[in-house]
Design a protein around this motif. Structure first.
Motif, mmCIF file in Angstrom:
data_model
loop_
_atom_site.group_PDB
_atom_site.id
_atom_site.type_symbol
_atom_site.label_atom_id
_atom_site.label_comp_id
_atom_site.label_asym_id
_atom_site.label_seq_id
_atom_site.Cartn_x
_atom_site.Cartn_y
_atom_site.Cartn_z
ATOM 1 N N ALA A 125 37.595 -43.001 -10.048
ATOM 2 C CA ALA A 125 38.697 -42.546 -10.896
ATOM 3 C C ALA A 125 39.838 -43.561 -10.857
ATOM 4 N N GLU A 126 40.169 -44.067 -9.653
ATOM 5 C CA GLU A 126 41.254 -45.050 -9.536
ATOM 6 C C GLU A 126 40.893 -46.317 -10.307
ATOM 7 N N GLU A 127 39.597 -46.704 -10.225
ATOM 8 C CA GLU A 127 39.134 -47.896 -10.922
ATOM 9 C C GLU A 127 39.319 -47.730 -12.424
ATOM 10 N N ASP A 128 38.933 -46.552 -12.950
ATOM 11 C CA ASP A 128 39.063 -46.303 -14.387
ATOM 12 C C ASP A 128 40.523 -46.250 -14.824
ATOM 13 N N PHE A 129 41.384 -45.653 -13.960
ATOM 14 C CA PHE A 129 42.812 -45.645 -14.274
ATOM 15 C C PHE A 129 43.317 -47.078 -14.374
ATOM 16 N N GLY A 130 42.952 -47.881 -13.381
ATOM 17 C CA GLY A 130 43.412 -49.263 -13.346
ATOM 18 C C GLY A 130 42.962 -50.015 -14.583
ATOM 19 N N ARG A 131 41.699 -49.814 -14.960
ATOM 20 C CA ARG A 131 41.169 -50.542 -16.111
ATOM 21 C C ARG A 131 41.813 -50.091 -17.401
ATOM 22 N N LEU A 132 42.118 -48.794 -17.474
ATOM 23 C CA LEU A 132 42.729 -48.248 -18.686
ATOM 24 C C LEU A 132 44.032 -48.962 -18.995
ATOM 25 N N VAL A 133 44.767 -49.362 -17.941
ATOM 26 C CA VAL A 133 46.046 -50.012 -18.180
ATOM 27 C C VAL A 133 46.017 -51.493 -17.793
ATOM 28 N N LEU B 263 53.651 -55.702 -25.596
ATOM 29 C CA LEU B 263 53.920 -56.109 -24.216
ATOM 30 C C LEU B 263 54.682 -55.028 -23.459
ATOM 31 N N ALA B 264 55.769 -54.549 -24.066
ATOM 32 C CA ALA B 264 56.597 -53.555 -23.386
ATOM 33 C C ALA B 264 55.782 -52.289 -23.136
ATOM 34 N N GLY B 265 54.974 -51.894 -24.134
ATOM 35 C CA GLY B 265 54.139 -50.703 -23.978
ATOM 36 C C GLY B 265 53.173 -50.848 -22.810
ATOM 37 N N ASN B 266 52.456 -51.977 -22.758
ATOM 38 C CA ASN B 266 51.487 -52.186 -21.682
ATOM 39 C C ASN B 266 52.142 -52.227 -20.310
ATOM 40 N N VAL C 69 36.979 -52.590 -21.232
ATOM 41 C CA VAL C 69 37.562 -53.073 -22.483
ATOM 42 C C VAL C 69 38.404 -52.016 -23.198
ATOM 43 N N SER C 70 38.577 -50.837 -22.575
ATOM 44 C CA SER C 70 39.222 -49.762 -23.329
ATOM 45 C C SER C 70 40.732 -49.749 -23.179
ATOM 46 N N GLY C 71 41.300 -50.616 -22.341
ATOM 47 C CA GLY C 71 42.736 -50.613 -22.158
ATOM 48 C C GLY C 71 43.432 -51.609 -23.084
ATOM 49 N N PRO C 72 44.140 -52.589 -22.486
ATOM 50 C CA PRO C 72 44.912 -53.559 -23.270
ATOM 51 C C PRO C 72 44.064 -54.309 -24.304
ATOM 52 N N PHE C 73 42.790 -54.545 -24.025
ATOM 53 C CA PHE C 73 41.936 -55.253 -24.975
ATOM 54 C C PHE C 73 41.839 -54.458 -26.285
ATOM 55 N N LEU C 74 41.548 -53.165 -26.134
ATOM 56 C CA LEU C 74 41.420 -52.308 -27.309
ATOM 57 C C LEU C 74 42.751 -52.208 -28.059
ATOM 58 N N THR C 75 43.859 -52.103 -27.284
ATOM 59 C CA THR C 75 45.174 -52.002 -27.908
ATOM 60 C C THR C 75 45.458 -53.237 -28.769
ATOM 61 N N ALA C 76 45.160 -54.431 -28.224
ATOM 62 C CA ALA C 76 45.412 -55.663 -28.981
ATOM 63 C C ALA C 76 44.573 -55.673 -30.259
#
Lengths: 458, 458
Positions: A255-263, A323-326, B425-432
């Motif tokens: 779960a932590e890995e997926d959270f990290g990847r999401l952002v 950028l600011a959003g991310n 690829v679902s985080g910042p990559f997808l956003t861009a």
């Protein structure tokens, strides 16, 4: 969840007293707490504590130690001491711990331990880290279907290693070691001793292939509410077992890995990393965001053309927002999850806050610099870069991103102080807030630095 | 993780045969699988299966049933049947299941069951659902420190309820029922029967207050790697126990909740909801995003003023990016987590894909409509709304948002097909990607619908 301050104080006082006192304090402490505390100590103090522990406590400590702490301890232990420690540990932990010893030392240790343990360790090392085989333990007690409960109890009392199999139960296997049933420890305790295992066993044990993904194993345990899953080799034979506490670790980890990847933050415990590493880790994806923003700027340029410098700044708004959003989402996610999982202890709150804002500010400055160069070179006429314009864009972006990182830290922390769940406001709410205020800051800075053309026609 | 197709096929065939055959198939099935299967059946078939089960299997089924299934079954059971079921269930499940019975029926059942069980159920109901007290079971075996292992074994064999306490171990308590030690089931199995509990117990059991947050309890279990945590009442007395499998559920639940909140989706199992409910649930936060975007548009207007209609469209780019970014992130997060937790079974993939794109498209249309109205009313001169302009902005936003939802589904699904982890690829990559292509679509539509002024000066 981390070391509470009373335990911490006791340990600190123990360290300042004679060894006998220290030993007493250590005996009252849990291995997980000790590991946490040791991680923060200097090498000298760390070794003094480690040497005060007996072999059993040392092995328990290593079991709960972070990779960082294992890397400090294991390579400096001698082969005889490692052999003793290996004897105390379940085989899955042995593999993980020997990974921190230099190869010749690890080989030496494996030559000296029990041949069966060495064979198990070599087998476990052959599975990928994140497979069922990689997280299972080979310490599993098996019996034939015609054994009686009383026989099992006798056998378990004789087997020294059996006491390590917390929650694993015993498996009933056929002549080819294929599992045909499972009897939990509790069942063994509560059924009459003359019952046959075939009468009391669950005839439908949950099984998984050794090469299955660790996440699938954890899902099986959660789904069926079982305390253990049998891991099968290529011929359907029982090779090991994964227990509920392993599954708990896997589910948290994934779960932590997926959270990290999401952002776009790719590490566990991101609040314990030095700021420069956080910046280095997040920068590549932020570079992608700058590129995306610049491509958008060109699409807008192609669609609308240039009217004046003031309106040219509008094309950079998508870069600011991206950028600011991310960056804001990264800071807020790290704080929200850190507060939820207990990674951020109360006394580290302001430190984490400051480090995250600093990280966001540095990322903002670097991305601002990149924007500055790209804007100056592409907006000017050939041979005459528009430095003043690029400069304004760069500074405006740096400030907007730093502000967003600050907001991303401020909102969850404030919620937490007020007793609200920080997760509620850290998503779209934060993004909207950061979009509006980020654009405001951006335009204000651009206006101040470029002056002309702003406010025309409004 | 869900029902595999072989089990599903067996169950389906059993349902078409005589009751005797159905019973045999049911006996071979696990309660979690049965609950999954029953959820998809019509009422008639569902009751036929339920009636084929014995009381023990029925209670196990209810334990694993979703809230939806419980709500279909429990209110239609009679008091005598519920009393039998309650006898088989651990007290924490009794509370959750009686919650689905009408109040007079639940009262009636509690009057008829064992007074001790009824008292426990009433006590458990007094704690908040998400507290340690709310998730604990009161079925816990306690002994004094001077009891011998052999005495414990004898007592457990006599106690009928003891067989339900899977993984809970036994607690050693003082005269005031305060826990002073813990002995695991495995320890009981492997230590000589004449040992005193005070000699073999862990003298430092992990404890938590009954009113502590369930997340804190789960963190304690994960941190200390224990199979159970003792729950204490206001005077430090043992009132219940939370086991590792409860903790597993809590950690999964809380992580999914935080994921949902991060992107503004507030339900567990979001892929099982009807599309209209998904839209209704996400719309308020999307409205906030529209408001944020419109505020940004006004900031830009204040800073730059209006040149021509084509440049006016630029002010709407932040709204496009905000909406498209959020909707894309929602779709991708739902797919990424659904694939990771096994909520999305292989055969439901295309259905979930279609529903998510439809949800995104509907949200896009509604937000486009809101933008249309706001733009038409604010951009025109007083009394003469700019309908053509508002229209173009509305349509362009609806298309950009629908496209982003499609991308948010396409990218993770494609990754999964290619054997890559969709989370990467679902985080910042997808956003861009969504920012660039969304802006492109937006400008294209605006250009087509408004015509004049585009491409000037470029």
């Amino acid at each position: 969840m981390s070391l509470d301050s009373a335990t911490h104080e006791q340990l600190r006082q123990g360290l300042e007293g004679p060894s006998e006192e220290l030993r007493q304090v250590l005996q009252r402490s849990r291995p997980a707490d000790l590991a946490d505390w040791l991680q923060g100590l200097e090498d000298g103090a760390m070794w003094r504590v480690f040497d005060c522990l007996d072999t059993e406590a040392q092995s328990a400590l290593l079991e709960y130690a972070s990779e960082e702490l294992r890397a400090r301890i294991v390579p400096r232990l001698g082969a005889p001491q490692l052999v003793e420690l290996v004897d105390e540990l379940p085989t899955d932990e042995v593999v993980d711990i020997l990974a921190f010893a230099p190869a010749p030392l690890a080989q030496d240790v494996l030559r000296q331990v029990d041949t069966e343990v060495a064979a198990d360790v070599r087998e476990l090392s052959s599975y990928p880290d994140d497979s069922a085989g990689g997280i299972m333990t080979t310490d599993v007690d098996v019996f034939p279907p015609d054994a009686r409960v009383g026989d099992v109890l006798k056998a378990l009392r004789k087997d020294e290693d059996a006491s390590q199999n917390e929650g694993a139960g015993v498996y009933v296997v056929d002549a080819r070691r294929r599992p045909v049933g499972f009897v939990s420890d509790r069942e063994l305790l509560t059924t009459p001793i003359h019952s046959l295992l075939s009468e009391v066993m669950d005839p439908n044990p949950v099984t998984v292939a050794a090469w299955a993904d660790q996440e699938d194993v954890a899902q099986l345990i959660a789904r069926y509410g079982v305390s253990a899953v049998a891991v099968l080799g290529s011929r359907g034979e029982l090779v090991g077992v994964v227990t509920a506490d392993d599954a708990l670790e896997v589910i948290e980890e994934e779960a932590e890995e997926d959270f990290g990847r999401l952002v776009g933050v790719s590490d566990r415990q991101p609040t314990r990393m030095p700021v420069w590493r956080r910046v280095a880790q997040r920068l590549p994806l932020m570079g992608l965001t700058v590129l995306g923003g610049m491509t958008t700027a060109h699409i807008l340029d192609w669609a609308l053309g240039s009217v004046d410098e003031a309106h040219d700044t509008l094309r950079y708004v998508p870069t600011v927002l991206g950028l600011a959003g991310n960056v804001g989402l990264q800071s807020s996610t790290i704080l929200v999850r850190g507060l939820a999982t207990g990674e951020i202890e109360p006394e580290r709150r302001s430190a984490v806050f400051g480090q995250e804002v600093l990280t966001g500010t540095l990322i903002g400055c670097l991305c601002g610099l990149a924007t500055l160069l790209i804007a100056a070179l592409t907006e000017g006429s050939p041979g005459a870069p528009a430095w003043a314009f690029g400069n304004a864009m760069g500074v405006a972006i740096a400030i907007a991103v730093a502000w967003s990182a600050f907001l991303g830290c401020l909102v969850p922390t404030t919620c937490d102080r007020l007793g609200l769940d920080p997760a509620i406001v850290s998503g779209p709410f934060l993004t909207a807030l950061s979009d509006v205020s980020g654009t405001g800051f951006f335009m204000l800075v651009a206006h101040t630095m470029l002056g002309a053309g702003f406010g025309a026609g409004g």
